[in-house]
Design an enzyme around this catalytic site. Structure first.
Site, PDB file in Angstrom:
ATOM      1  N   ARG A 171      27.575  -5.790  -8.640  1.00 37.90           N
ATOM      2  CA  ARG A 171      28.406  -5.837  -9.438  1.00 37.90           C
ATOM      3  C   ARG A 171      29.531  -4.799  -8.945  1.00 37.90           C
ATOM      4  NH1 ARG A 171      24.168  -5.618 -13.450  1.00 37.90           N
ATOM      5  NH2 ARG A 171      24.265  -7.457 -14.914  1.00 37.90           N
TER       6      ARG A 171
ATOM      7  N   ASN B  16      28.980   0.634  -8.655  1.00 36.83           N
ATOM      8  CA  ASN B  16      28.016  -0.467  -8.908  1.00 36.83           C
ATOM      9  C   ASN B  16      27.332  -0.188 -10.113  1.00 36.83           C
ATOM     10  OD1 ASN B  16      26.725  -3.055  -8.606  1.00 36.83           O
ATOM     11  ND2 ASN B  16      26.143  -2.662  -6.495  1.00 36.83           N
TER      12      ASN B  16
ATOM     13  N   GLU C 284      20.511   1.442 -12.345  1.00 38.50           N
ATOM     14  CA  GLU C 284      21.307   2.441 -11.701  1.00 38.50           C
ATOM     15  C   GLU C 284      22.798   2.363 -11.895  1.00 38.50           C
ATOM     16  OE1 GLU C 284      19.706   2.416  -7.698  1.00 38.50           O
ATOM     17  OE2 GLU C 284      21.690   2.926  -7.042  1.00 38.50           O
TER      18      GLU C 284
ATOM     19  N   GLU D  85      29.845   5.632  -4.738  1.00 39.70           N
ATOM     20  CA  GLU D  85      29.642   5.546  -3.244  1.00 39.70           C
ATOM     21  C   GLU D  85      30.892   5.913  -2.737  1.00 39.70           C
ATOM     22  OE1 GLU D  85      25.581   3.219  -2.381  1.00 39.70           O
ATOM     23  OE2 GLU D  85      27.037   2.006  -2.665  1.00 39.70           O
TER      24      GLU D  85
ATOM     25  N   ASP E 254      25.961   1.100   9.690  1.00 37.77           N
ATOM     26  CA  ASP E 254      25.588  -0.335   9.726  1.00 37.77           C
ATOM     27  C   ASP E 254      26.593  -1.213   8.811  1.00 37.77           C
ATOM     28  OD1 ASP E 254      23.970   0.974   7.928  1.00 37.77           O
ATOM     29  OD2 ASP E 254      22.608  -0.668   7.831  1.00 37.77           O
ATOM     30  N   TRP E 255      27.005  -0.495   7.897  1.00 34.15           N
ATOM     31  CA  TRP E 255      27.667  -1.100   6.774  1.00 34.15           C
ATOM     32  C   TRP E 255      28.962  -0.339   6.351  1.00 34.15           C
ATOM     33  CZ3 TRP E 255      28.082   0.480   1.856  1.00 34.15           C
ATOM     34  CH2 TRP E 255      27.447   1.524   1.402  1.00 34.15           C
TER      35      TRP E 255
ATOM     36  N   GLN F 178      33.556   3.078  -3.852  1.00 32.85           N
ATOM     37  CA  GLN F 178      32.695   1.777  -4.365  1.00 32.85           C
ATOM     38  C   GLN F 178      31.516   2.227  -5.723  1.00 32.85           C
ATOM     39  OE1 GLN F 178      30.715  -1.269  -1.838  1.00 32.85           O
ATOM     40  NE2 GLN F 178      28.995  -0.496  -2.475  1.00 32.85           N
TER      41      GLN F 178
ATOM     42  N   ASP G  80      26.248   3.746  -9.813  1.00 34.64           N
ATOM     43  CA  ASP G  80      26.681   4.296  -8.644  1.00 34.64           C
ATOM     44  C   ASP G  80      28.068   4.588  -8.637  1.00 34.64           C
ATOM     45  OD1 ASP G  80      23.898   3.897  -7.830  1.00 34.64           O
ATOM     46  OD2 ASP G  80      24.487   1.821  -6.928  1.00 34.64           O
TER      47      ASP G  80
ATOM     48  N   GLY H 268      32.528  -2.902   7.209  1.00 34.60           N
ATOM     49  CA  GLY H 268      31.458  -3.574   7.265  1.00 34.60           C
ATOM     50  C   GLY H 268      30.489  -3.176   8.739  1.00 34.60           C
TER      51      GLY H 268
END
Length: 294
Positions: A135, A126, A107, A111, A200-201, A124, A109, A205
């Site tokens: 990563r 990854n 994958e 984001e 939720d994240w 972000q 990513d 956070g």
């Protein structure tokens, strides 16, 4: 963090200078959504404009939505123009990514993590190989991604994966199989994008929740460019491997100018890099030194 948005004199100088990977990437071909993509869920939350040349994804308290490529690909150049959710986007995530389809999946990513009004988006990235991720890198952007459309691109070949924003490389992930690090090379991937609630994240956070009174949240897209080696999901190789433009020598590494651009992003806009996180990785992951991404 308003200082993350203005264009700087240094960036202006960078943009005026030509050069990517020793040679210019092929210019993306602006095509309509239906040429390369299909909706995947909540079809009524995708809106079409200009004959399908531009679309919007809508998120409300009931559902988000998303789309995927018609084909699966081994290597290539993939990009689209995006304009992110404006205003109070806290709790929302807009994603653009490539992914294969099994438990040990690969994958790649992008984001985009929403934020409160006046606070900058976090981008972000990854890379998952053989089912392993962890990563993450996070950056601020040097512009407001909600005001205008910007190009977000992936170049993927046998030698490296490059993440680009408006042709500025923000991350490189080299093929380090000789160092024991898996690299995506034999699992065809589809291209996906989606807009969903992740309060939720996603923002601080999970401390900042989605304000549904601001719904619908809208992300806009155009220029649905795919230039890749299309393969069946069972394929373990690309039939034209070595013959495509992205396989040529000038695209096997960044050139000096591109590394300067990457270094500029690292120094000015990076807020997290797994390569330098000694609490998670007491020893630097082996690919980080080769990527020159520290």
């Amino acid at each position: 963090m308003a200082a993350a948005y203005p264009w700087t004199l240094f960036l202006g100088m960078l943009v005026m200078v030509s050069g990517t990977m020793g040679a210019a990437l092929r210019k993306p071909v602006d095509v309509a959504f239906g040429r390369n993509y299909v909706p995947t869920w909540a079809f009524d939350h995708i809106k079409y404009f200009n004959g399908g040349n531009e679309i919007q994804l809508h998120l409300d308290k009931y559902t988000g939505t998303g789309f995927q490529s018609k084909g699966s690909y081994l290597f290539g150049h993939f990009s689209m123009q995006m304009k992110l959710v404006p205003g109070d986007s806290a709790g929302t995530v807009t994603a653009f990514y490539l992914s294969s389809q099994n438990s040990e999946h690969d994958e790649i990513d992008f984001e985009f993590l929403g934020n409160r009004t006046g606070q900058p988006y976090i981008l972000q990235t990854n890379v998952f190989t053989g089912g392993k991720g962890d990563r993450e890198q996070r950056i601020y952007l040097w512009f407001d991604p909600t005001k205008e459309f910007h190009y977000y691109s992936v170049l993927w070949n046998m030698y490296m994966i490059v993440f680009l924003v408006d042709d500025v490389p923000i991350r490189v992930f080299k093929n380090c199989k000789d160092l024991g690090v898996k690299f995506p090379f034999n699992q065809p991937m589809k291209i996906y994008s989606s807009l969903w609630n992740a309060d939720d994240w996603a923002t601080r956070g999970g401390l900042e929740k989605t304000d549904w009174s601001k719904a619908p949240f809208i992300a806009s897209y155009r220029s649905f460019h795919i230039d890749g080696c299309e393969a069946s999901v069972e394929a373990k190789f690309c039939a034209t491997q070595g013959a495509r433009w992205w396989d040529q020598k000038e695209f096997q590494d960044l050139d000096a100018f591109q590394y300067r651009r990457l270094s500029w992003v690292r120094q000015k806009y990076t807020i997290y890099n797994y390569c330098t996180d000694r609490s998670r990785y007491p020893s630097m992951p082996p690919e980080c030194k080769r990527d020159r991404d520290i």
